[in-house]
Write an enzyme that holds these catalytic residues in place. Structure first.
Site, PDB file in Angstrom:
ATOM      1  N   CYS A  99     -17.278   7.840   1.276  1.00 44.88           N
ATOM      2  CA  CYS A  99     -16.044   7.257   1.689  1.00 44.88           C
ATOM      3  C   CYS A  99     -16.382   6.070   2.696  1.00 44.88           C
ATOM      4  CB  CYS A  99     -15.139   8.315   1.929  1.00 44.88           C
ATOM      5  SG  CYS A  99     -13.552   7.213   2.614  1.00 44.88           S
ATOM      6  N   CYS A 103     -10.110   1.388   2.655  1.00 49.33           N
ATOM      7  CA  CYS A 103      -9.213   1.094   1.753  1.00 49.33           C
ATOM      8  C   CYS A 103      -7.713   1.496   2.285  1.00 49.33           C
ATOM      9  CB  CYS A 103      -9.665   1.716   0.421  1.00 49.33           C
ATOM     10  SG  CYS A 103      -9.711   3.555   0.427  1.00 49.33           S
ATOM     11  N   THR A 190      -8.083   9.189   7.804  1.00 46.70           N
ATOM     12  CA  THR A 190      -9.503   8.739   7.073  1.00 46.70           C
ATOM     13  C   THR A 190      -9.925   7.810   8.212  1.00 46.70           C
ATOM     14  OG1 THR A 190      -9.133   9.328   4.984  1.00 46.70           O
ATOM     15  CG2 THR A 190     -10.736   7.639   5.487  1.00 46.70           C
ATOM     16  N   GLU A 257     -11.938  12.562   8.655  1.00 50.05           N
ATOM     17  CA  GLU A 257     -10.762  12.579   8.715  1.00 50.05           C
ATOM     18  C   GLU A 257     -10.301  13.384  10.190  1.00 50.05           C
ATOM     19  OE1 GLU A 257     -12.096  12.704   5.848  1.00 50.05           O
ATOM     20  OE2 GLU A 257     -11.224  11.275   4.969  1.00 50.05           O
ATOM     21  N   HIS A 292      -3.163   2.957  -3.471  1.00 47.35           N
ATOM     22  CA  HIS A 292      -4.339   3.842  -3.086  1.00 47.35           C
ATOM     23  C   HIS A 292      -4.876   4.646  -4.394  1.00 47.35           C
ATOM     24  CE1 HIS A 292      -6.571   5.098   0.128  1.00 47.35           C
ATOM     25  NE2 HIS A 292      -6.404   6.586   0.223  1.00 47.35           N
ATOM     26  N   TYR A 296      -9.348   4.943  -6.682  1.00 50.44           N
ATOM     27  CA  TYR A 296     -10.055   6.025  -6.962  1.00 50.44           C
ATOM     28  C   TYR A 296     -11.237   5.987  -8.128  1.00 50.44           C
ATOM     29  CZ  TYR A 296      -8.840   8.876  -2.898  1.00 50.44           C
ATOM     30  OH  TYR A 296      -8.574   9.389  -1.842  1.00 50.44           O
ATOM     31  N   CYS A 299     -14.177   3.747  -6.189  1.00 52.56           N
ATOM     32  CA  CYS A 299     -15.046   4.487  -5.006  1.00 52.56           C
ATOM     33  C   CYS A 299     -15.785   5.798  -5.568  1.00 52.56           C
ATOM     34  CB  CYS A 299     -14.265   4.633  -3.834  1.00 52.56           C
ATOM     35  SG  CYS A 299     -12.842   5.885  -3.922  1.00 52.56           S
ATOM     36  N   GLU A 443     -11.520  16.326  -1.298  1.00 55.07           N
ATOM     37  CA  GLU A 443     -11.051  15.117  -0.982  1.00 55.07           C
ATOM     38  C   GLU A 443     -10.559  14.257  -2.475  1.00 55.07           C
ATOM     39  OE1 GLU A 443     -11.953  11.594  -1.588  1.00 55.07           O
ATOM     40  OE2 GLU A 443     -10.268  11.065  -0.237  1.00 55.07           O
TER      41      GLU A 443
END
Lengths: 481, 127
Positions: A99, A103, A190, A257, A292, A296, A299, A443
């Site tokens: 990550c 974003c 994050t 995080e 969001h 996914y 990434c 995650e």
């Protein structure tokens, strides 16, 4: 303006936020060995924007200033922008295998942009213009923002205002002439220890009684009253060693995080973009979640590409790459990765223009994409474990390989095919172990919302009634039956 | 006789581009003056080959006869668009927005000298 990796790291050094790691205050977050892998990941977003072969995805043209800006600070102006966002995420994941954190703030900016416009139309407030001024600064300075959505929530059966400890949802504790004071916390944040500011958003749809919890505001992370506590991850202290056992030595496992605590933090009015308009909290949360969840397949699709490549290398190094069942498993992994990428592209391609002018992905398809992440990434990891073999769980330490006493044994018995060193084989096995277990998987399950939050969207948007009508029509059943 | 280059391959009189040592020679030996070519990469979300390495081979084949500039820095004779795959996102973007002469590559299969010759031929375009 922050342009280079060095400028970014230096800006974090200057920040002096109140950060804790394992119970101890961190004086310089930019130099702490536990944070460096996450900083390196985020720094890639700055580095890559300067490279001509990546700039088309990493940069955009600001609709406010007409200047070239980081795409992570851009407001989507077209379907093409939505697609480029997803492509960018896959691209950067190829460079980090992890990550890269920006974003969340990106999505918070876009959700706030759309929603402040709508609030102003109903209430004749001035949030949209105020937010645009703030956005111009973000774009000009190219700062990294935390998207501060998730509150700790305490007793989930109770509303924010019903909690025994009311700080379990971030709230306004005082309204003043010059601004407001907030207390509470944001969890799972994050990239928090290496970001400049946080854009706090309401965590869920609020009722009239929850007015104090309906706040959107931008706060520098070194503001008095803010404390950040870094979260523990699987095998994270291997990163302190560097080397083979850390698996992906340069970059993080997930985003890095933190729990962010607000104790009577003052926010001036020019940084407040919602203050009590509870009827817009639901749409804001839905927009942030959709933006969001759109990400996914980008990434995680990119991260999956690395896992697939690593699995193929592991099997090549141990002489199984030619086996038909291994090839079949690699094909299945590719199918799963491209399927999630396809979902992200689809929700982007089906995106539309909001009243604010900003573009927004298709909500149902974005939720479907993230829902598939909670399954496909686990299956990709399962297949990686299958292909790589039990050695991912039993392999000796790097220190054993380098030991004058037992190194020769590790070298001898970690050997695979001729021509590939044991050290090379161990590196790829550790990379697979790091990327497919523990925190890395969790995650995929809970990032951007747990699977149940996506299933709720099928109930709302899945048009079950229409589907029943279609079935009746084909079966020649009268509408009334 | 000049024929246009097709996206799917070379459709041209074989002798037409005999500007250098030979049509398939390793480097470009043009008597023409140096030209300015804008270089534009697609974003590279999932490229099928090393775009930067291929561009370097094209530059090497041009043997100093091309001055590479960015599209923000006109004027230039042509734009070389290096797409990472056959989706060719950047080629479509530029072709729809500009009147530039665009030479677009989607893979690294063509001999770089052919791309150089294409850049020098003002009657050739992929837009």
């Amino acid at each position: 303006m922050i342009k280079t990796k060095e400028e970014y790291i230096n800006s974090i050094k200057q920040l002096k936020a109140n950060v804790y790691y394992r119970g101890k205050r961190v004086e310089d977050a930019s130099a702490h060995p536990a944070f460096i892998p996450h900083i390196n990941s985020a720094a890639k977003t700055y580095e890559m924007a300067l490279r001509p072969e990546f700039e088309d995805l990493l940069t955009a043209t600001s609709h406010l200033s007409g200047k070239k800006i980081s795409r992570f600070t851009h407001i989507h102006q077209s379907v093409d922008d939505l697609i480029k966002k997803v492509q960018m995420l896959r691209l950067i994941a190829h460079e980090t295998g992890s990550c890269f954190q920006r974003c969340v703030g990106f999505d918070a900016l876009n959700a706030t942009y759309m929603t402040t416009y709508d609030i102003d139309r109903k209430y004749e407030t001035n949030y949209f213009e105020r937010f645009k001024e703030y956005l111009k600064q973000v774009q000009e300075k190219n700062i990294m923002l935390v998207g501060g959505m998730t509150d700790p929530k305490g007793d989930r059966s109770k509303r924010p205002s019903q909690q025994v400890d009311r700080d379990l949802f971030t709230r306004i504790v005082e309204r003043r002439e010059d601004g407001v004071v907030v207390s509470g916390a944001k969890a799972h944040q994050t990239g928090a220890v290496n970001s400049h500011e946080i854009l706090i958003l309401p965590t869920q749809s609020m009722g009239e009684e929850d007015k104090d919890y309906a706040i959107i505001a931008a706060i520098p992370l070194d503001t008095k009253g803010i404390t950040l506590i870094f979260g523990r991850q699987t095998n994270e202290e291997r990163k302190l060693e560097g080397g083979i056992d850390s698996g992906n030595p340069e970059f993080g496992m997930v985003g890095g995080e933190a729990l962010i605590i607000f104790e009577n933090v003052f926010i001036p009015w020019d940084r407040i973009f919602m203050c009590g308009e509870t009827d817009f909290t639901g749409i804001l949360v839905e927009r942030f979640a959709t933006l969001h969840r759109q990400n996914y397949g980008g990434c995680k699709g990119g991260v999956s590409d690395i896992i697939i490549g690593a699995s193929a290398l592991a099997s090549q190094y141990q002489g199984t790459l030619g086996a038909s069942h291994v090839k079949d498993k690699l094909i299945e992994m590719m199918h799963l990765a491209e399927s999630v990428f396809a979902g992200s592209i689809a929700c982007s391609a089906m995106g539309s223009k909001t009243a604010s002018g900003a573009f927004y992905p298709d909500t149902l398809l974005a939720n479907c994409t993230k829902h598939n992440i909670t399954r496909n990434i686990y299956e990709i990891a399962r297949l990686a474990h299958d292909v790589a073999g039990g050695i991912i769980a039993t392999m000796p330490f790097e220190d054993d390989l380098k030991s004058p006493e037992v190194g020769k044994h590790v070298e001898k018995y970690m050997a695979g095919v001729d021509g590939v060193s044991s050290e090379t084989r161990m590196k790829i096995i550790r990379l697979i172990e790091t990327m497919t277990g523990g925190t890395a998987l969790a995650e995929s399950m809970h990032g951007a919302g747990s699977p149940q939050s996506q299933r709720v969207m099928y109930q709302r948007l899945g048009k079950l009634g229409e589907k029943m009508k279609l079935a009746k029509k084909l079966a020649k059943i009268p509408e009334k039956d | 006789v000049c024929r246009r280059w097709s996206r799917n391959g070379l459709v041209m009189d074989p002798g037409y581009l005999n500007l250098g040592k030979g049509r398939m020679g390793n480097s470009f030996n043009s008597a023409h003056a140096k030209i300015r070519v804008a270089l534009k990469y697609c974003g590279g979300c999932d490229p099928a080959y090393d775009r930067v390495s291929y561009q370097e081979r094209i530059a090497a084949a041009a043997a100093g006869h091309i001055e590479w500039v960015s599209i923000e820095n006109p004027p230039f004779e042509a734009v070389l668009v290096i797409n990472g795959c056959h989706r060719a996102c950047k080629e479509k973007d530029l072709a729809s927005e500009h009147q530039w002469r665009i030479i677009s590559v989607r893979d690294d299969l063509a001999d770089p000298i052919l791309i150089v010759k294409k850049l020098f031929n003002r009657e050739v375009s992929d837009d």
